[in-house]
Design an enzyme around this catalytic site. Structure first.
Site, PDB file in Angstrom:
ATOM      1  N   MET A  99      23.057 -37.743 116.182  1.00 47.70           N
ATOM      2  CA  MET A  99      23.654 -36.422 116.109  1.00 47.70           C
ATOM      3  C   MET A  99      23.689 -35.732 117.463  1.00 47.70           C
ATOM      4  O   MET A  99      24.107 -34.599 117.568  1.00 47.70           O
ATOM      5  CB  MET A  99      22.870 -35.547 115.143  1.00 47.70           C
ATOM      6  CG  MET A  99      22.947 -36.000 113.701  1.00 47.70           C
ATOM      7  SD  MET A  99      21.843 -35.081 112.665  1.00 47.70           S
ATOM      8  CE  MET A  99      22.625 -33.467 112.775  1.00 47.70           C
ATOM      9  N   VAL A 123      18.562 -29.859 122.890  1.00 44.23           N
ATOM     10  CA  VAL A 123      18.766 -31.298 123.026  1.00 44.23           C
ATOM     11  C   VAL A 123      20.078 -31.741 122.378  1.00 44.23           C
ATOM     12  O   VAL A 123      20.773 -32.623 122.875  1.00 44.23           O
ATOM     13  CB  VAL A 123      17.572 -32.071 122.427  1.00 44.23           C
ATOM     14  CG1 VAL A 123      17.825 -33.572 122.456  1.00 44.23           C
ATOM     15  CG2 VAL A 123      16.298 -31.748 123.206  1.00 44.23           C
ATOM     16  N   GLU A 124      20.430 -31.101 121.258  1.00 47.49           N
ATOM     17  CA  GLU A 124      21.648 -31.494 120.547  1.00 47.49           C
ATOM     18  C   GLU A 124      22.922 -31.097 121.289  1.00 47.49           C
ATOM     19  O   GLU A 124      23.853 -31.892 121.390  1.00 47.49           O
ATOM     20  CB  GLU A 124      21.661 -30.863 119.147  1.00 47.49           C
ATOM     21  CG  GLU A 124      20.645 -31.436 118.174  1.00 47.49           C
ATOM     22  CD  GLU A 124      21.036 -32.803 117.640  1.00 47.49           C
ATOM     23  OE1 GLU A 124      22.125 -33.285 117.974  1.00 47.49           O
ATOM     24  OE2 GLU A 124      20.239 -33.377 116.890  1.00 47.49           O
ATOM     25  N   SER A 125      22.980 -29.857 121.756  1.00 48.72           N
ATOM     26  CA  SER A 125      24.267 -29.363 122.273  1.00 48.72           C
ATOM     27  C   SER A 125      24.181 -28.572 123.562  1.00 48.72           C
ATOM     28  O   SER A 125      25.216 -28.190 124.111  1.00 48.72           O
ATOM     29  CB  SER A 125      24.925 -28.458 121.219  1.00 48.72           C
ATOM     30  OG  SER A 125      24.206 -27.233 121.096  1.00 48.72           O
TER      31      SER A 125
END
Length: 209
Positions: free
Chosen positions: A1, A99-101
């Site tokens: 993800m 961390v994701e975006s």
């Protein structure tokens, strides 16, 4: 993800909404791919990724690696509302978003994950998110998902919570409730945990005056 944009997700800023003074946060990625955070840059590989907020009237200092157009402090209220409602630490939500975006609300992965918390379409539907690019909806949906994963695996098993967020609950179950041996997940879990701990420590210091 994880967001796979033109900049590394590990060179994205960490910003807290507080006017209190606290130290800058530094980061480097070692040869194994592990991310190290510290407020004491005692290794020449460290680079600043979060600066002490500017005092009132001062211009904020630039932060290397910030996702283009990202404005982390714009989501403070949404993070706190969602965190309080779901009983999830706001520092954990911030760590996942970073961390994701990198706080880029328009982030989209090749796998189809969208928005700040990189919700997959099925996850967005599960939590009633009609527009995954809407920051408030995305944060609410992602935080509720974290809450459900915490309820399933336990607060003491944060590694499994994050592994499930990254690779899916089915993958964690498939490997006997262990972190799946996927390269991305094996890096993702410790990276988010290190960041969560760094942000939590900063919040504690700030609250203590």
């Amino acid at each position: 993800m994880k967001y796979r944009g033109p900049q590394s997700a590990f060179l994205l800023c960490l910003v807290l909404a507080s006017r209190a003074a606290f130290a800058d946060i530094f980061m480097f990625v070692d040869a194994s791919g592990a991310v190290h955070y510290s407020d004491v840059p005692d290794d020449p590989r460290y680079e600043v990724v979060a600066r002490t907020p500017a005092r009132e009237g001062e211009q904020p200092q630039p932060v290397p690696g910030l996702a283009p157009g990202a404005t982390p402090t714009a989501y403070d209220a949404a993070i706190h509302v969602a965190s309080a409602a779901a009983e999830v630490p706001p520092a954990l939500v911030r760590a996942v978003i970073t961390v994701e975006s990198g706080f880029n609300p328009r982030a989209q992965s090749r796998a189809g994950a969208k928005g700040l918390m990189q919700l997959m379409p099925e996850t967005a539907r599960r939590y009633g998110v009609s527009d995954a690019f809407d920051p408030e909806q995305n944060i609410q949906g992602g935080t509720r998902y974290l809450a459900d994963l915490i309820a399933r695996f336990g607060r003491e098993n944060l590694e499994l919570v994050l592994a499930a967020y990254n690779a899916g609950e089915t993958a964690v179950a498939k490997y006997g409730n262990r972190i799946p041996p996927y390269r991305e997940t094996l890096h993702y879990v410790p990276n988010v945990i290190r960041l969560f701990r760094a942000l939590s420590a900063r919040e504690t210091r700030t609250a203590g005056g």
